[in-house]
Motif scaffolding. Structure first.
Motif, PDB file in Angstrom:
ATOM      1  N   CYS A 131      26.451 205.805  85.887  1.00  0.00           N
ATOM      2  CA  CYS A 131      26.057 206.752  86.945  1.00  0.00           C
ATOM      3  C   CYS A 131      25.356 207.964  86.357  1.00  0.00           C
ATOM      4  O   CYS A 131      24.401 208.485  86.949  1.00  0.00           O
ATOM      5  CB  CYS A 131      27.276 207.164  87.764  1.00  0.00           C
ATOM      6  SG  CYS A 131      27.905 205.812  88.789  1.00  0.00           S
ATOM      7  N   ALA A 132      25.824 208.430  85.196  1.00  0.00           N
ATOM      8  CA  ALA A 132      25.210 209.602  84.566  1.00  0.00           C
ATOM      9  C   ALA A 132      23.772 209.273  84.176  1.00  0.00           C
ATOM     10  O   ALA A 132      22.857 210.067  84.400  1.00  0.00           O
ATOM     11  CB  ALA A 132      26.024 210.029  83.350  1.00  0.00           C
ATOM     12  N   GLU A 133      23.598 208.092  83.607  1.00  0.00           N
ATOM     13  CA  GLU A 133      22.260 207.719  83.146  1.00  0.00           C
ATOM     14  C   GLU A 133      21.274 207.695  84.308  1.00  0.00           C
ATOM     15  O   GLU A 133      20.118 208.085  84.159  1.00  0.00           O
ATOM     16  CB  GLU A 133      22.316 206.347  82.475  1.00  0.00           C
ATOM     17  CG  GLU A 133      21.090 206.103  81.618  1.00  0.00           C
ATOM     18  CD  GLU A 133      21.125 204.739  80.935  1.00  0.00           C
ATOM     19  OE1 GLU A 133      22.226 204.190  80.747  1.00  0.00           O
ATOM     20  OE2 GLU A 133      20.023 204.235  80.625  1.00  0.00           O
ATOM     21  N   HIS A 134      21.739 207.240  85.466  1.00  0.00           N
ATOM     22  CA  HIS A 134      20.822 207.097  86.601  1.00  0.00           C
ATOM     23  C   HIS A 134      21.004 208.196  87.656  1.00  0.00           C
ATOM     24  O   HIS A 134      20.477 208.094  88.748  1.00  0.00           O
ATOM     25  CB  HIS A 134      20.982 205.696  87.209  1.00  0.00           C
ATOM     26  CG  HIS A 134      20.692 204.625  86.205  1.00  0.00           C
ATOM     27  ND1 HIS A 134      19.415 204.347  85.767  1.00  0.00           N
ATOM     28  CD2 HIS A 134      21.518 203.808  85.496  1.00  0.00           C
ATOM     29  CE1 HIS A 134      19.463 203.393  84.848  1.00  0.00           C
ATOM     30  NE2 HIS A 134      20.729 203.046  84.666  1.00  0.00           N
ATOM     31  N   LYS A 135      21.774 209.219  87.275  1.00  0.00           N
ATOM     32  CA  LYS A 135      21.997 210.377  88.171  1.00  0.00           C
ATOM     33  C   LYS A 135      22.471 209.946  89.564  1.00  0.00           C
ATOM     34  O   LYS A 135      21.887 210.311  90.593  1.00  0.00           O
ATOM     35  CB  LYS A 135      20.734 211.234  88.270  1.00  0.00           C
ATOM     36  CG  LYS A 135      20.259 211.772  86.907  1.00  0.00           C
ATOM     37  CD  LYS A 135      19.520 213.064  87.053  1.00  0.00           C
ATOM     38  CE  LYS A 135      18.799 213.550  85.791  1.00  0.00           C
ATOM     39  NZ  LYS A 135      19.381 213.181  84.500  1.00  0.00           N
ATOM     40  N   VAL A 136      23.545 209.185  89.554  1.00  0.00           N
ATOM     41  CA  VAL A 136      24.103 208.633  90.786  1.00  0.00           C
ATOM     42  C   VAL A 136      25.514 209.210  91.000  1.00  0.00           C
ATOM     43  O   VAL A 136      26.290 209.279  90.048  1.00  0.00           O
ATOM     44  CB  VAL A 136      24.163 207.087  90.675  1.00  0.00           C
ATOM     45  CG1 VAL A 136      25.018 206.485  91.767  1.00  0.00           C
ATOM     46  CG2 VAL A 136      22.753 206.524  90.702  1.00  0.00           C
ATOM     47  N   PRO A 137      25.834 209.611  92.208  1.00  0.00           N
ATOM     48  CA  PRO A 137      27.171 210.149  92.478  1.00  0.00           C
ATOM     49  C   PRO A 137      28.277 209.157  92.142  1.00  0.00           C
ATOM     50  O   PRO A 137      28.114 207.946  92.361  1.00  0.00           O
ATOM     51  CB  PRO A 137      27.147 210.418  93.986  1.00  0.00           C
ATOM     52  CG  PRO A 137      25.717 210.660  94.310  1.00  0.00           C
ATOM     53  CD  PRO A 137      24.963 209.719  93.394  1.00  0.00           C
ATOM     54  N   VAL A 138      29.380 209.689  91.635  1.00  0.00           N
ATOM     55  CA  VAL A 138      30.533 208.834  91.355  1.00  0.00           C
ATOM     56  C   VAL A 138      31.779 209.547  91.894  1.00  0.00           C
ATOM     57  O   VAL A 138      31.981 210.736  91.655  1.00  0.00           O
ATOM     58  CB  VAL A 138      30.610 208.453  89.853  1.00  0.00           C
ATOM     59  CG1 VAL A 138      30.605 209.675  88.962  1.00  0.00           C
ATOM     60  CG2 VAL A 138      31.819 207.596  89.557  1.00  0.00           C
ATOM     61  N   ILE A 139      32.547 208.814  92.679  1.00  0.00           N
ATOM     62  CA  ILE A 139      33.622 209.409  93.462  1.00  0.00           C
ATOM     63  C   ILE A 139      34.900 208.642  93.192  1.00  0.00           C
ATOM     64  O   ILE A 139      34.956 207.429  93.405  1.00  0.00           O
ATOM     65  CB  ILE A 139      33.274 209.331  94.967  1.00  0.00           C
ATOM     66  CG1 ILE A 139      31.954 210.068  95.229  1.00  0.00           C
ATOM     67  CG2 ILE A 139      34.395 209.905  95.821  1.00  0.00           C
ATOM     68  CD1 ILE A 139      31.128 209.452  96.336  1.00  0.00           C
ATOM     69  N   ALA A 140      35.927 209.350  92.730  1.00  0.00           N
ATOM     70  CA  ALA A 140      37.204 208.679  92.458  1.00  0.00           C
ATOM     71  C   ALA A 140      37.944 208.443  93.766  1.00  0.00           C
ATOM     72  O   ALA A 140      37.936 209.289  94.662  1.00  0.00           O
ATOM     73  CB  ALA A 140      38.042 209.538  91.524  1.00  0.00           C
ATOM     74  N   PHE A 141      38.600 207.290  93.864  1.00  0.00           N
ATOM     75  CA  PHE A 141      39.328 206.916  95.079  1.00  0.00           C
ATOM     76  C   PHE A 141      40.743 206.484  94.699  1.00  0.00           C
ATOM     77  O   PHE A 141      40.931 205.593  93.882  1.00  0.00           O
ATOM     78  CB  PHE A 141      38.600 205.760  95.770  1.00  0.00           C
ATOM     79  CG  PHE A 141      39.201 205.369  97.104  1.00  0.00           C
ATOM     80  CD1 PHE A 141      38.710 205.911  98.284  1.00  0.00           C
ATOM     81  CD2 PHE A 141      40.263 204.472  97.169  1.00  0.00           C
ATOM     82  CE1 PHE A 141      39.259 205.546  99.518  1.00  0.00           C
ATOM     83  CE2 PHE A 141      40.825 204.118  98.397  1.00  0.00           C
ATOM     84  CZ  PHE A 141      40.319 204.654  99.573  1.00  0.00           C
ATOM     85  N   GLY A 142      41.747 207.159  95.294  1.00  0.00           N
ATOM     86  CA  GLY A 142      43.140 206.807  95.004  1.00  0.00           C
ATOM     87  C   GLY A 142      43.674 205.891  96.096  1.00  0.00           C
ATOM     88  O   GLY A 142      43.548 204.673  96.032  1.00  0.00           O
ATOM     89  N   THR A 143      44.252 206.504  97.149  1.00  0.00           N
ATOM     90  CA  THR A 143      44.709 205.698  98.282  1.00  0.00           C
ATOM     91  C   THR A 143      43.930 206.043  99.545  1.00  0.00           C
ATOM     92  O   THR A 143      44.174 205.459 100.594  1.00  0.00           O
ATOM     93  CB  THR A 143      46.205 205.935  98.574  1.00  0.00           C
ATOM     94  OG1 THR A 143      46.375 207.311  98.949  1.00  0.00           O
ATOM     95  CG2 THR A 143      47.074 205.643  97.360  1.00  0.00           C
TER      96      THR A 143
END
Lengths: 470, 470
Positions: free
Chosen positions: B73-85
């Motif tokens: 995601c960093a390389e392509h400047k894409v959002p990354v969102i952590a998901f728990g429950t």
């Protein structure tokens, strides 16, 4: 000597310093001083680290004045170093690249006591004893008590703790909110008086423990506690350090809510007997205190007594009267000075490791063996309920071999604590003295700290040469 | 509708997203999915905030895999969102600019339980109930209990708390150390297992409450507590909210170490009676619990009983058996679902303010009056020992007038809490929903947060459009 290796080379900005000194002298009149003796007092004075005096001292009287000083220093790229009482132990207040010391001692007003919310707001120069004196008639107290009568701003800046931390936490837990002057002179209020919040990044706890390298703390909002209905305490001697440590470990593991549980080794007891005119048996000893209701304190004392007996503890001496307790705890707080008295002329080198409680006995045992092998003298005291202990190594600073031996011992002690899952400093902070241990303790985390420092203080004017190697 | 104003406009990087999706699909095989239903489940689903689905979901199984995802995601400047429950309430997991959701539910191993040090290490996807189930035979428990069975990584990320916080603190106090994947994919370990440390900036508490915007938490080291020897608790009805609040205020001011003290208003009691098959009198009620020794708990219960009586409290009903207590507290934890049952088809809009305890009665009184005037239905529950309370406004989302009324009420509630020295969120966090209140709450502090965010996530890929308006 090798001491130099503890510090970063930081260059002096002569032109900027000259200008800032002239501007501040003009602006603050007799509240600015460049007198040599005063400047030296505002460098490091407590341990064997060399004194590196600032170029001038401003006695600030308000947040706005601190902001003014920082703005002048920012404009001319001059270091600015906050000074509380100068009781820090790792060179925190030194000025390795010169610059301006901002003395907070005149910012000593208690601004609010919100008894109904168990909190207060103080200026950063208020000392812990001054605050408790002020609170005397409110039924409240502030529990955090490092050895020195430090300023509350300084205590927040170093994430200080002390003997009550096992029950009441450290400055991390005590500070609710801060007023901070940032590197460009902006005044920021972090946190608030609500007991909890999830509203954004925890700037309060980012500032607590940042040692003046991210901002200068000018006001502190603190959690207070009700003076317990009943207090009981006393001292219990042990045949050896191990049995004392095991008593501590069991006490903590049982969840016994001890308010204080302090270990002093035989040598430290000897020092305290001499310095504070006590007549304790010279053997490893636990000082303990219990807070609660009458019945609760009785119950805690009995349970603790059983644990101590099971671990080979000797006759418990209860200090039932407040004056007796106060005498014991004054002696505990004066342990540093008492230890220095063991070897007049020697300099004390403080150490301050903290390990998970399960490793406490191992760490202390290995450390005392190492100390003996190195041929050094270093009495031991510890806030052992937290797994935190200090040896004060007494060194003849004119003897290079002794210095080398002490340095070797201290290095091994810090690596040992880190290897046991602990830390190179439980409460003193990093300053100059502990910087070299952070790489091993934090690894890549140190780069994150560096990025935060660079973001909040891009010119590196806030207490340079401390905490984070840039 | 005006809901859009709650969120920042964030642009989609279509090319980057397409590439990242292709790379991750290839790399993770059937542990990657771009199925619409699954993507929607990984956007916001709990309240009236709109669902903004990510473009793909990766089911990560290790810190290294999370780091891999972040690197792509960093390389392509894409959002990354952590998901728990997915149980957060302010749109924390939404993907307003698309991107990749990293589902942590398969990182559900308890890695260590160090019973002797009262701590444990878990992967971020372990839920609070799963942990307590795991600890069942150790005599230890983990006290922090938001309504949902949230993941511990998510709870750390939102600085969660719950009913036990008044005694045991919040995630700020419970988290000793973290493993975090930073914006460039570097893995950082913050903190340690020692009970305290002054070794540099408090990165642990900087990450706690940062809601995945500064790094993705993959492992959490938590403080545990011994299961108390004795527990007692029960419910006490009050004639009105004020007398219940005053009971709480006195209890806290006395320093009574209550483990839980929760307020439910008459409407919420009605909802709980219906949902959880209870038969409580439908009047403002305190749910309380005491932890300690047998004698200690008795003493606390008696003292609390006196305070409640002095404030006009009615007959106390003790839940002496564990099952009865468990039934009561299950009902309390299900209050959110029970409340939704009051108006089938309506959406619940959560609120979550926290004020200094001295302002609690004022704040609740003004809030209930405001609610009535606005013609809204909103049962009240609160962790009132912390000054924290929630009204769940039940809104017909097809009725624009009602939405406008609810939005007005919620705005006034948040301003009111902030004006009273409190916060717009005691425990839910900022997400998208609370961003607009941060300026008034933090002032210039928001710029400091922005600087920290820019330093640690320069491309803004970590959970963009949340917490700090950039």
């Amino acid at each position: 000597m090798t001491l130099v290796s503890l510090q970063m080379p930081v260059e002096r900005n002569e032109t900027g310093i000259e200008l800032a000194v002239a501007i501040l002298a003009q602006r603050f009149g007799d509240r600015f001083s460049a007198a040599a003796a005063l400047r030296e007092q505002h460098g490091h004075t407590t341990t064997w680290l060399p004194n590196q005096a600032p170029d001038g001292v401003v006695f600030a009287e308000s947040t706005e004045e601190v902001a003014e000083v920082v703005k002048v220093c920012a404009e001319h790229k001059v270091p600015v170093i906050a000074f509380g009482t100068g009781s820090s132990l790792e060179g925190h207040v030194n000025a390795p690249a010169g610059g301006i010391s901002v003395d907070m001692s005149r910012m000593n007003r208690v601004l609010q006591v919100n008894a109904e919310d168990l909190d207060c707001v103080v200026e950063a120069g208020v000392t812990r004893k001054q605050l408790n004196e002020y609170l005397r008639d409110t039924g409240l107290f502030f529990p955090i008590d490092p050895g020195a009568d430090a300023s509350l701003g300084g205590m927040a800046a170093t994430r200080a703790s002390g003997t009550n931390a096992v029950r009441y936490g450290t400055m991390k837990d005590a500070v609710l909110a801060l007023t901070v002057v940032m590197a460009d002179g902006t005044v920021v209020h972090t946190g608030g008086r609500a007991r909890k919040s999830s509203a954004g990044y925890d700037l309060t706890r980012l500032m607590v423990g940042s040692e003046g390298t991210l901002g200068i703390i000018t006001e502190v909002t603190l959690r207070l506690h009700g003076i317990p209905e009943a207090v009981s305490g006393g001292v219990c001697p042990f045949p050896d350090l191990e049995s004392a440590c095991n008593t501590v470990i069991t006490t903590i593991q049982c969840g016994l809510p001890v308010a204080r549980i302090e270990l002093l080794d035989a040598l430290q007891i000897r020092a305290c007997n001499a310095y504070s005119k006590l007549d304790l048996v010279e053997t490893p000893t636990l000082f303990v205190e219990f807070h609660g209701s009458e019945a609760g304190v009785r119950e805690q004392s009995e349970l603790f007594g059983e644990i101590a007996r099971d671990n080979g503890g000797g006759e418990f001496t209860w200090a039932t009267k407040a004056e007796e307790r106060s005498r014991l705890w004054s002696a505990r707080h004066d342990a540093y000075w008492a230890a220095l008295g063991l070897r007049p002329g020697a300099k004390g080198v403080s150490t301050d490791v903290c390990v998970p409680i399960s490793r406490l006995a191992d760490c202390i045992k290995a450390t005392m063996a190492d100390l003996n092998e190195a041929g050094l003298i270093g009495p031991l005291v510890g806030h052992v309920g937290d797994g935190n202990f200090h040896t004060l190594v007494l060194v003849d600073v004119d003897n290079p071999q002794e210095i080398a031996a002490a340095e070797g011992f201290i290095e091994r002690l810090n690596w040992r604590a880190i290897e046991m899952g602990g830390t190179c400093t439980g409460e003193h902070g990093v300053g100059q003295g502990k910087m070299k241990y952070l790489t091993r303790e934090h690894g890549a985390g140190l780069d994150v700290m560096r990025a935060v420092k660079a973001a909040l203080d891009p010119d590196g004017i806030l207490n340079p040469g401390k905490v984070v190697p840039m």
